[in-house]
Design a protein around this motif. Structure first.
Motif, PDB file in Angstrom:
ATOM      1  N   SER A 130       3.455  -0.712   4.238  1.00  0.00           N
ATOM      2  CA  SER A 130       3.264  -0.703   2.786  1.00  0.00           C
ATOM      3  C   SER A 130       3.355   0.740   2.294  1.00  0.00           C
ATOM      4  CB  SER A 130       1.896  -1.293   2.415  1.00  0.00           C
ATOM      5  OG  SER A 130       1.638  -0.999   1.055  1.00  0.00           O
ATOM      6  N   PRO A 131       4.488   1.126   1.662  1.00  0.00           N
ATOM      7  CA  PRO A 131       4.608   2.503   1.166  1.00  0.00           C
ATOM      8  C   PRO A 131       3.569   2.814   0.085  1.00  0.00           C
ATOM      9  CG  PRO A 131       6.770   1.446   1.248  1.00  0.00           C
ATOM     10  CD  PRO A 131       5.748   0.381   1.490  1.00  0.00           C
ATOM     11  N   SER A 132       3.244   1.822  -0.760  1.00  0.00           N
ATOM     12  CA  SER A 132       2.312   2.129  -1.858  1.00  0.00           C
ATOM     13  C   SER A 132       0.883   2.294  -1.334  1.00  0.00           C
ATOM     14  CB  SER A 132       2.370   1.032  -2.923  1.00  0.00           C
ATOM     15  OG  SER A 132       2.113  -0.205  -2.299  1.00  0.00           O
ATOM     16  N   GLU A 133       0.499   1.471  -0.358  1.00  0.00           N
ATOM     17  CA  GLU A 133      -0.854   1.593   0.220  1.00  0.00           C
ATOM     18  C   GLU A 133      -0.905   2.676   1.286  1.00  0.00           C
ATOM     19  OE1 GLU A 133      -3.531  -1.109  -0.106  1.00  0.00           O
ATOM     20  OE2 GLU A 133      -2.360  -1.335  -1.942  1.00  0.00           O
ATOM     21  N   ARG A 134       0.266   3.147   1.681  1.00  0.00           N
ATOM     22  CA  ARG A 134       0.422   4.091   2.806  1.00  0.00           C
ATOM     23  C   ARG A 134      -0.289   3.538   4.048  1.00  0.00           C
ATOM     24  NH1 ARG A 134      -1.106   9.740   1.577  1.00  0.00           N
ATOM     25  NH2 ARG A 134      -1.523   9.488  -0.615  1.00  0.00           N
ATOM     26  N   SER A 135       0.201   2.369   4.467  1.00  0.00           N
ATOM     27  CA  SER A 135      -0.411   1.756   5.654  1.00  0.00           C
ATOM     28  C   SER A 135       0.633   0.968   6.443  1.00  0.00           C
ATOM     29  CB  SER A 135      -1.542   0.809   5.236  1.00  0.00           C
ATOM     30  OG  SER A 135      -1.015  -0.270   4.517  1.00  0.00           O
ATOM     31  N   VAL A 136       0.320   0.802   7.739  1.00  0.00           N
ATOM     32  CA  VAL A 136       1.113  -0.093   8.580  1.00  0.00           C
ATOM     33  C   VAL A 136       0.170  -1.162   9.120  1.00  0.00           C
ATOM     34  CG1 VAL A 136       2.766   1.683   9.300  1.00  0.00           C
ATOM     35  CG2 VAL A 136       0.751   1.266  10.710  1.00  0.00           C
ATOM     36  N   THR A 137       0.741  -2.347   9.360  1.00  0.00           N
ATOM     37  CA  THR A 137      -0.075  -3.432   9.921  1.00  0.00           C
ATOM     38  C   THR A 137       0.595  -3.933  11.189  1.00  0.00           C
ATOM     39  OG1 THR A 137      -0.857  -4.029   7.738  1.00  0.00           O
ATOM     40  CG2 THR A 137      -1.104  -5.697   9.440  1.00  0.00           C
ATOM     41  N   GLU A 149       1.297  -6.516  14.503  1.00  0.00           N
ATOM     42  CA  GLU A 149       1.455  -7.980  14.604  1.00  0.00           C
ATOM     43  C   GLU A 149       0.115  -8.655  14.829  1.00  0.00           C
ATOM     44  OE1 GLU A 149       4.322  -9.345  17.480  1.00  0.00           O
ATOM     45  OE2 GLU A 149       5.970  -8.855  16.121  1.00  0.00           O
ATOM     46  N   ARG A 150      -0.818  -7.927  15.473  1.00  0.00           N
ATOM     47  CA  ARG A 150      -2.140  -8.514  15.722  1.00  0.00           C
ATOM     48  C   ARG A 150      -3.019  -8.487  14.472  1.00  0.00           C
ATOM     49  NH1 ARG A 150      -1.152  -6.502  21.082  1.00  0.00           N
ATOM     50  NH2 ARG A 150      -1.835  -4.392  20.607  1.00  0.00           N
ATOM     51  N   GLY A 151      -2.515  -7.877  13.391  1.00  0.00           N
ATOM     52  CA  GLY A 151      -3.236  -7.928  12.115  1.00  0.00           C
ATOM     53  C   GLY A 151      -4.115  -6.713  11.830  1.00  0.00           C
ATOM     54  N   ASN A 152      -4.024  -5.651  12.645  1.00  0.00           N
ATOM     55  CA  ASN A 152      -4.814  -4.456  12.357  1.00  0.00           C
ATOM     56  C   ASN A 152      -4.027  -3.522  11.439  1.00  0.00           C
ATOM     57  OD1 ASN A 152      -6.867  -5.280  14.140  1.00  0.00           O
ATOM     58  ND2 ASN A 152      -5.646  -4.543  15.863  1.00  0.00           N
ATOM     59  N   THR A 153      -4.731  -2.934  10.470  1.00  0.00           N
ATOM     60  CA  THR A 153      -4.067  -2.051   9.507  1.00  0.00           C
ATOM     61  C   THR A 153      -4.512  -0.608   9.715  1.00  0.00           C
ATOM     62  OG1 THR A 153      -3.794  -3.804   7.908  1.00  0.00           O
ATOM     63  CG2 THR A 153      -3.808  -1.586   7.015  1.00  0.00           C
ATOM     64  N   TYR A 154      -3.550   0.297   9.657  1.00  0.00           N
ATOM     65  CA  TYR A 154      -3.811   1.737   9.852  1.00  0.00           C
ATOM     66  C   TYR A 154      -3.214   2.493   8.671  1.00  0.00           C
ATOM     67  CZ  TYR A 154      -4.661   0.385  14.704  1.00  0.00           C
ATOM     68  OH  TYR A 154      -5.143  -0.215  15.841  1.00  0.00           O
ATOM     69  N   HIS A 155      -3.943   3.499   8.187  1.00  0.00           N
ATOM     70  CA  HIS A 155      -3.446   4.282   7.041  1.00  0.00           C
ATOM     71  C   HIS A 155      -2.765   5.551   7.524  1.00  0.00           C
ATOM     72  CE1 HIS A 155      -4.992   1.746   3.863  1.00  0.00           C
ATOM     73  NE2 HIS A 155      -5.902   1.416   4.773  1.00  0.00           N
ATOM     74  N   PHE A 156      -1.839   6.042   6.718  1.00  0.00           N
ATOM     75  CA  PHE A 156      -1.163   7.291   7.086  1.00  0.00           C
ATOM     76  C   PHE A 156      -1.013   8.203   5.866  1.00  0.00           C
ATOM     77  CE2 PHE A 156       2.286   4.182   6.127  1.00  0.00           C
ATOM     78  CZ  PHE A 156       2.988   4.863   5.143  1.00  0.00           C
ATOM     79  N   ASP A 157      -0.914   9.502   6.139  1.00  0.00           N
ATOM     80  CA  ASP A 157      -0.483  10.448   5.108  1.00  0.00           C
ATOM     81  C   ASP A 157       1.036  10.488   5.091  1.00  0.00           C
ATOM     82  OD1 ASP A 157      -3.038  11.203   4.357  1.00  0.00           O
ATOM     83  OD2 ASP A 157      -3.176  12.632   6.034  1.00  0.00           O
ATOM     84  N   HIS A 158       1.584  10.481   6.310  1.00  0.00           N
ATOM     85  CA  HIS A 158       3.036  10.444   6.426  1.00  0.00           C
ATOM     86  C   HIS A 158       3.398   9.532   7.590  1.00  0.00           C
ATOM     87  CE1 HIS A 158       6.848  12.223   5.112  1.00  0.00           C
ATOM     88  NE2 HIS A 158       7.250  11.812   6.297  1.00  0.00           N
TER      89      HIS A 158
END
Ligand SMILES: Cc1cc2nc3c(=O)[nH]c(=O)nc-3n(C[C@H](O)[C@H](O)[C@H](O)COP(=O)(O)OP(=O)(O)OC[C@H]3O[C@@H](n4cnc5c(N)ncnc54)[C@H](O)[C@@H]3O)c2cc1C
Length: 378
Positions: free
Chosen positions: A53-60, A62-71
């Motif tokens: 998600s570019p707007s949330e700055r996150s990746v999810t 396949e197991r459903g865990n979400t991680y945030h990033f600055d870049h």
């Protein structure tokens, strides 16, 4: 660092070369686990990323865990092209992309004698040479009228066609595989060619090119153009997402390129790392590449497809070849076979100067090291 494969990051080039003969997966690792731990790099293997998600700055995952990033840096690479032919899914029909693929092929090779390789490109031919060294009987089926047609000049294609044939490899040009024939247990035992001929085989390698893994980027709304489109600094159409390597199409001069090479992936990664640590510079590295096929080493500096004129210098006695490519009389690429010194000189010449002309090379009798000394002089 998230990756969908098992284990630590490893080098792919040996998979179709030494690994087939020698094994030793541990020798392929870029770094051991201690390096990553000591440098604060967390590796999450076996963890496919399902969405970005570019707007949330996150990746999810396949197991459903979400991680945030600055870049975020996307380096999703490519996958093997699938062929729409009957029998393609038989268990002894292989692709060669991952350590897992190569390990399965190695195991199967032990009980194999006759092999069909679909595709006479770099990976197909490297595998063929290694299989021949292991005493197997490979047949290469290539749809084009010459080997490695997408990436090398005609003299280089001819050199390798002659070398593989001399080595006893059966190479079929201008032929395609229409079907893989399977027995009652589902195993492939032969292929049917466009000529109507049947070639028996206990192992079929499909090396018919790759497609870039762009689905994640596409679903995230990033611009795609034969790969994830980036600008001159490897930034995608989203401000917090860069992309590097085989999955990327990048601008070079007035065109867009997608390259599949170690040099390209590593230099683009360095370019992004520098930008993220404060040094913004455009990506403008000279492309170079190598391919080891049996006793012959091909090395390429620059892009021969940009050449409108070729000059080939062949030494039949030593089995060495150099092909100079010129675009509007300017040197743009050099291919060498079994001349590593010339390859290094070519890289220096092509990187150090934008103005080596055909006349300069003629004057030096095509001695690249001499020309380099001239251009390197301040
Ligand atoms: C058999 C073989 C021989 C080669 N020989 C040479 C050679 O002689 N010289 C040369 O210059 N180059 C060679 N190459 C090419 C070179 O290996 C590639 O150019 C290089 O690996 C590209 O690096 P990359 O990081 O862009 O992509 P890759 O190495 O393909 O890595 C991408 C990784 O991302 C993973 N991934 C994709 N999607 C996701 C997701 N959604 N979530 C998590 N992970 C994901 C992939 O599974 C893969 O592990 C060879 C390649 C192969 C396969």
């Amino acid at each position: 660092m998230f990756g969908d494969e098992a284990g630590l990051p490893y080098q792919r080039p040996p998979l179709s070369k030494t690994f087939l003969k020698e094994g030793h997966p541990e020798r392929l690792l870029f770094r051991n686990a201690d390096f990553f731990a000591a440098n604060g790099i967390e590796i999450q293997s076996n963890t496919p990323i399902a969405s970005v998600s570019p707007s949330e700055r996150s990746v999810t995952t396949e197991r459903g865990n979400t991680y945030h990033f600055d870049h975020l840096v996307l380096a999703t690479g490519t996958r093997n092209r699938q062929l729409p032919i009957p029998g393609f899914n038989a268990p002894n029909v292989f692709g060669m992309r991952t350590l897992e693929d190569a390990s399965r092929i190695r195991d199967r090779l032990e009980m194999t004698s006759e092999i069909v390789v679909i595709g006479g490109g770099f990976i197909g031919l490297e595998f063929t040479a290694a299989a021949k060294q292991l005493g197997k009987k490979p047949t290469v089926v290539e749809a084009q009228d010459r080997l490695m047609a997408r990436a090398v000049s005609e003299p280089v294609s001819e050199f390798f066609l002659a070398a593989h044939r001399r080595n006893g490899v059966d190479i079929r040009l201008r032929q395609t595989v229409l079907a893989v024939e399977t027995d009652s247990s589902g195993n492939a035992f032969a292929v049917r060619l466009s000529t109507g001929e049947r070639v028996f085989s206990d192992l079929i390698l499909v090396a018919a090119g790759v497609v870039p893994n762009c689905e994640l980027a596409y679903a995230a709304g990033l611009k795609i153009e034969n790969g994830i489109a980036v600008d001159r600094t490897m930034l995608t159409s989203a401000p917090n997402i860069s992309a590097v390597g085989d999955c990327v199409s990048f601008p070079l001069g007035d065109r867009r390129l997608r390259l599949e090479s170690v040099q390209n992936a590593a230099d683009q990664a360095r370019c992004v790392a520098r930008r993220l640590t404060g040094a913004v510079e455009p990506y403008d590295k000279l492309p170079w590449f190598w391919s080891d096929q049996g006793a012959d080493k091909l090395q390429i500096a620059g892009l021969i497809e940009h050449a409108d004129k070729l000059v080939a210098k062949r030494d039949d006695e030593t089995g060495r070849l150099t092909v100079f490519g010129f675009s509007a009389e300017r040197l743009c690429a050099v291919e060498t076979v079994n001349r590593p010194g010339d390859h290094m000189a070519a890289r220096k010449v092509l990187s150090a100067s934008d103005g080596i002309m055909l006349a300069d090379l003629e004057a030096s009798h095509y001695r690249l090291k001499e020309v380099f000394r001239t251009v390197a002089r301040p």
